[in-house]
Design a protein around this motif. Structure first.
Motif, short mmCIF file in Angstrom:
data_model
loop_
_atom_site.label_atom_id
_atom_site.label_comp_id
_atom_site.label_asym_id
_atom_site.label_seq_id
_atom_site.Cartn_x
_atom_site.Cartn_y
_atom_site.Cartn_z
N ASN A 123 -33.57 19.80 76.96
CA ASN A 123 -33.85 20.96 77.80
C ASN A 123 -35.11 20.80 78.65
O ASN A 123 -35.42 21.64 79.48
CB ASN A 123 -33.98 22.23 76.94
CG ASN A 123 -32.61 22.72 76.49
OD1 ASN A 123 -31.61 22.49 77.16
ND2 ASN A 123 -32.56 23.39 75.35
N ASP A 149 -30.34 23.04 84.55
CA ASP A 149 -30.59 23.44 83.17
C ASP A 149 -29.52 24.41 82.68
O ASP A 149 -28.71 24.94 83.44
CB ASP A 149 -32.03 23.94 82.96
CG ASP A 149 -32.34 25.21 83.70
OD1 ASP A 149 -31.41 25.98 84.00
OD2 ASP A 149 -33.54 25.45 83.96
N ASP A 150 -29.53 24.62 81.33
CA ASP A 150 -28.48 25.42 80.69
C ASP A 150 -28.48 26.87 81.19
O ASP A 150 -27.44 27.50 81.25
CB ASP A 150 -28.67 25.43 79.16
CG ASP A 150 -28.28 24.12 78.52
OD1 ASP A 150 -27.87 23.20 79.25
OD2 ASP A 150 -28.39 24.03 77.28
N ILE A 151 -29.66 27.39 81.49
CA ILE A 151 -29.72 28.80 81.91
C ILE A 151 -28.95 29.00 83.22
O ILE A 151 -28.22 29.97 83.36
CB ILE A 151 -31.17 29.30 82.05
CG1 ILE A 151 -31.87 29.19 80.69
CG2 ILE A 151 -31.20 30.74 82.55
CD1 ILE A 151 -33.19 29.88 80.59
N ASP A 152 -29.11 28.05 84.13
CA ASP A 152 -28.37 28.16 85.40
C ASP A 152 -26.87 28.29 85.10
O ASP A 152 -26.17 29.12 85.67
CB ASP A 152 -28.59 26.93 86.29
CG ASP A 152 -30.04 26.80 86.72
OD1 ASP A 152 -30.71 27.85 86.85
OD2 ASP A 152 -30.51 25.66 86.92
N TYR A 153 -26.41 27.43 84.19
CA TYR A 153 -24.99 27.45 83.86
C TYR A 153 -24.59 28.77 83.20
O TYR A 153 -23.61 29.41 83.59
CB TYR A 153 -24.62 26.27 82.95
CG TYR A 153 -23.20 26.38 82.45
CD1 TYR A 153 -22.13 26.08 83.29
CD2 TYR A 153 -22.94 26.87 81.17
CE1 TYR A 153 -20.82 26.25 82.85
CE2 TYR A 153 -21.63 27.04 80.72
CZ TYR A 153 -20.58 26.73 81.58
OH TYR A 153 -19.29 26.92 81.15
N LEU A 154 -25.37 29.19 82.18
CA LEU A 154 -25.01 30.41 81.44
C LEU A 154 -25.04 31.64 82.35
O LEU A 154 -24.19 32.52 82.24
CB LEU A 154 -25.96 30.60 80.24
CG LEU A 154 -25.75 29.60 79.09
CD1 LEU A 154 -26.89 29.69 78.09
CD2 LEU A 154 -24.41 29.84 78.39
N LEU A 155 -26.01 31.67 83.26
CA LEU A 155 -26.06 32.81 84.19
C LEU A 155 -24.82 32.82 85.09
O LEU A 155 -24.31 33.88 85.44
CB LEU A 155 -27.33 32.76 85.04
CG LEU A 155 -28.64 33.11 84.31
CD1 LEU A 155 -29.85 32.75 85.18
CD2 LEU A 155 -28.69 34.59 83.92
N ILE A 200 -21.85 32.11 84.30
CA ILE A 200 -20.62 32.57 83.65
C ILE A 200 -20.79 33.98 83.07
O ILE A 200 -20.10 34.38 82.12
CB ILE A 200 -20.13 31.60 82.55
CG1 ILE A 200 -21.19 31.44 81.45
CG2 ILE A 200 -19.75 30.24 83.14
CD1 ILE A 200 -20.61 30.94 80.14
N ASN A 201 -21.71 34.71 83.65
CA ASN A 201 -22.00 36.07 83.19
C ASN A 201 -20.74 36.94 83.03
O ASN A 201 -20.62 37.70 82.06
CB ASN A 201 -22.97 36.71 84.20
CG ASN A 201 -23.28 38.13 83.84
OD1 ASN A 201 -22.62 39.04 84.32
ND2 ASN A 201 -24.25 38.34 82.97
#
Lengths: 465, 197
Positions: B113, B176-182, B184-185
């Motif tokens: 990360n 980063d992972d946050i970009d991805y998770l955001l 797929i909101n």
């Protein structure tokens, strides 16, 4: 298809799976504290986003709080700034905070269960490796880094690969003077400090079933000390009896519905594990560590391994460890003088631990050469200890009962063991410098720690019961 | 500065110690900062400095013979506390890669990360690296993330390493992972509707 306890919970929390990559795992509860959260809040701020589900987060201040005079401002400036940052962040983002002065404040892994926040079937994370503690209730609970704290704050999800599965069965009856801390120190000494890396570990068997929730928490707590992603125990009547009536536990109809669901949370008969280990409870004696990782433990009547019992490959690390500890290969551990006894930490600071120590020391006095610190896990544990008169027993024994926090487990606050001194500690890590620069830690159960407090040296508690 | 990583060629700093825990990488008393910067100063603090602040001459980071962007350590590197400060300290000190024969889980995740590449090699290959550095302290190691290979330049000896495709893409591109998770909101909100927690 038959499933393991882990798989039943895991599958219920998968939002989606990335091709050839990790899964998006939904997180039910997120616990935060002052040390590993500030950079995560700063990250949200920088991105200009809010906390996605603030009601699923609970905060407390535990890692670097003082354990005396908690009603006064924190003297140490950096600690104060970190605790102040948590107060400010929680207020700004709408997160419930049980901070200093709050009747629910305490070590994050003590307060979750005692408030009924920790429940079977959940996914629980916290920026702290001992989050594995909560798995004692039959859930998937694991420690995460600060970037992941930020991810959960932003999306209530994490990207995770499914770990391999291990089951450790402990069957039979425990010997006199042997408690759950001895079981887990024994297991880690068998499989090493990295023996469960990459695995989710389920603890099962009749000896585990016979344990109280507090004792089960001690075992799951130290799963990380053998590298496990998480530790877990299937919920049963012991679990439900412990939970019923707790503040945030489900009530009335919802309670009954939840219990019916929780009763389905066990590993099916033909569930498949990548690895299975069987242990006879009768083989376990009170344990103590002599080295600088939690896998370097021995039965108290045994001697420290001699050089000819160590492989050539392991020798450099073994010798480095013993040099740090100033202990001799092949020597007995019983009779070693100790300087400090620390009873506390997320491993062993619950009311049952304090009761166990109190019933042993009642009417006895500590040895002159030892300082004894007892640090309750939470304000509620402290309150109960006072109600039960445990504080009086400690006072008469010359033990110093302090206020709740992580304290000398990691020496972030003032509670440090001085250089070169030996401390028998009920905490979870005997790493170099863990309890203070050059401090020498020997991990043991609350009973074995209490025995050393009275005799002033490493002692076999079985001879004193 | 781009966070992306692809090919790193460098001399290495050898730390031939097993079970290096995160309390050694960065002791708890240095975790009181509220930012991610500056932890490199206290990397391996108690192995690196005497209590009076004097550098310990026999510790590898104080030995001018060794320097580079690749830290090479013995097995079970990064065990213990989940503190991401350990990964921040190593990265802040100037390392981009850590090589070991075995990493603790949480550390490995934290490293990825922070665009600090953990490379797991076999015990035998790890020994070859230590041998190569013993022979020539400036021995070059080449880590190629795209090809998933690690090579000892002088001998050409090479081994492949594992990394999951998703993380590889992140590391190569600086995602980063946050970009991805955001991103797929909508999926997460839909999941919540049917999930009882």
């Amino acid at each position: 298809m038959s499933k393991s306890l882990f798989e039943k919970i895991w599958e219920k929390h998968i939002v989606k799976t990335i091709d050839g990559g990790p899964s998006v795992l939904y997180i039910d509860k997120h616990l935060i504290h002052e040390v590993t959260s500030p950079q995560a809040f700063a990250g949200l701020n920088k991105r200009g986003i809010k906390v996605f589900r603030p009601k699923q987060i609970v905060a407390t201040a535990d890692h670097n709080v003082p354990t005396i005079d908690q009603d006064l401002p924190i003297k140490e400036e950096l600690s104060r700034l970190q605790v102040d940052a948590l107060i400010k962040n929680c207020a700004e983002y709408g997160i419930e905070l049980y901070g200093l002065g709050h009747p629910f404040q305490g070590i994050v892994h003590v307060i979750g269960p005692e408030l009924g926040i920790t429940q079977p079937g959940m996914t629980i994370v916290c920026g702290d490796s001992h989050t594995s503690t909560h798995g004692a209730f039959g859930n998937i609970a694991f420690g995460i880094g600060t970037s992941e704290v930020e991810m959960v704050m932003a999306t209530q999800c994490l990207l995770q690969s499914k770990p391999k599965l291990m089951r450790i069965n402990v069957d039979g009856t425990l010997n006199k003077g042997v408690v759950s801390k001895d079981i887990i120190l024994y297991i880690i000494s068998l499989i090493s400090a990295s023996g469960a890396t990459g695995y989710a570990v389920e603890f099962a068997g009749s000896a585990i079933r016979s344990l109280s929730m507090e004792a089960r928490m001690t075992i799951c707590n130290m799963s990380i000390e053998m590298g496990a992603r998480c530790g877990m125990i299937a919920p049963d009547e012991t679990t439900f009896n412990y939970m019923k009536g707790r503040l945030f536990a489900p009530k009335e109809n919802e309670w009954n519905e939840k219990v019916s669901y929780w009763k389905t949370l066990f590993s099916d008969d033909d569930a498949i594990f990548d690895k299975e280990i069987n242990i006879n409870a009768a083989d376990i004696e009170p344990m103590i560590t002599y080295g600088t990782n939690p896998g370097m433990g021995i039965g108290i009547s045994k001697h420290i391994p001699a050089l000819n019992e160590i492989t050539e490959k392991e020798k450099p690390y073994f010798e480095k460890s013993l040099h740090y500890m100033d202990l001799q290969p092949g020597a007995n551990i019983i009779g070693k003088k100790v300087d400090y006894v620390f009873i506390g930490s997320c491993t062993n600071s619950r009311i049952e631990d304090l009761r166990m120590v109190a019933s042993f020391v009642k009417g006895k006095k500590k040895a002159d050469n030892v300082q004894v610190w007892v640090v309750p896990g939470s304000k509620q544990v402290e309150k109960q200890a006072i109600e039960e008169g445990i504080n009086k027993i400690f006072e008469e024994a010359g033990f110093n009962l302090r206020q709740p926090g992580c304290s000398a487990c990691l020496g972030m606050n003032e509670d440090k063991i001085p250089a070169g001194k030996y401390c028998i500690s009920t905490s979870n890590r005997n790493f170099e410098g863990r309890q203070g620069p050059n401090a020498r830690t020997m991990l043991a159960s609350p009973l074995t720690a209490a025995a050393a407090a009275i005799t002033g040296e490493v002692s076999d508690v079985r001879e004193l019961l | 500065m781009s966070k992306a990583i692809n090919i790193i060629q460098s001399s290495v700093v050898p730390l031939n110690t097993e079970n290096v825990d995160t309390d050694q990488i960065i002791p708890a008393r240095f975790l009181k900062a509220t930012t991610r910067d500056g932890f490199g100063e206290n990397l391996f603090r108690d192995w690196r400095y005497e209590s009076d602040g004097q550098p310990k001459k026999d510790f590898v980071l104080n030995d001018p013979t060794y320097h580079g962007k690749i830290l090479v350590a013995a097995k079970n590197f990064g065990c213990g506390s989940s503190r991401e400060h350990a990964a921040w300290a190593i990265k802040d000190y100037g390392f981009d890669v850590v090589v070991s024969s075995f990493f603790a889980d949480i550390f490995k995740g934290n490293a990825l990360n922070n665009f600090l590449l953990p490379v797991t090699v076999s015990d035998a290959f790890l020994q070859k690296i230590f041998d190569a550095v013993n022979k020539d302290s400036s021995a070059q190691i080449i880590v190629n993330l795209q090809a998933q290979t690690i090579t000892i330049e002088a001998t050409g000896e090479q081994e492949s390493f594992d990394i999951n495709n998703y993380k590889k893409t992140c590391m190569l591109n600086g995602y980063d992972d946050i970009d991805y998770l955001l991103s797929i909101n909508k999926d997460i909100e839909a999941f919540e509707l049917k999930h009882d927690h």
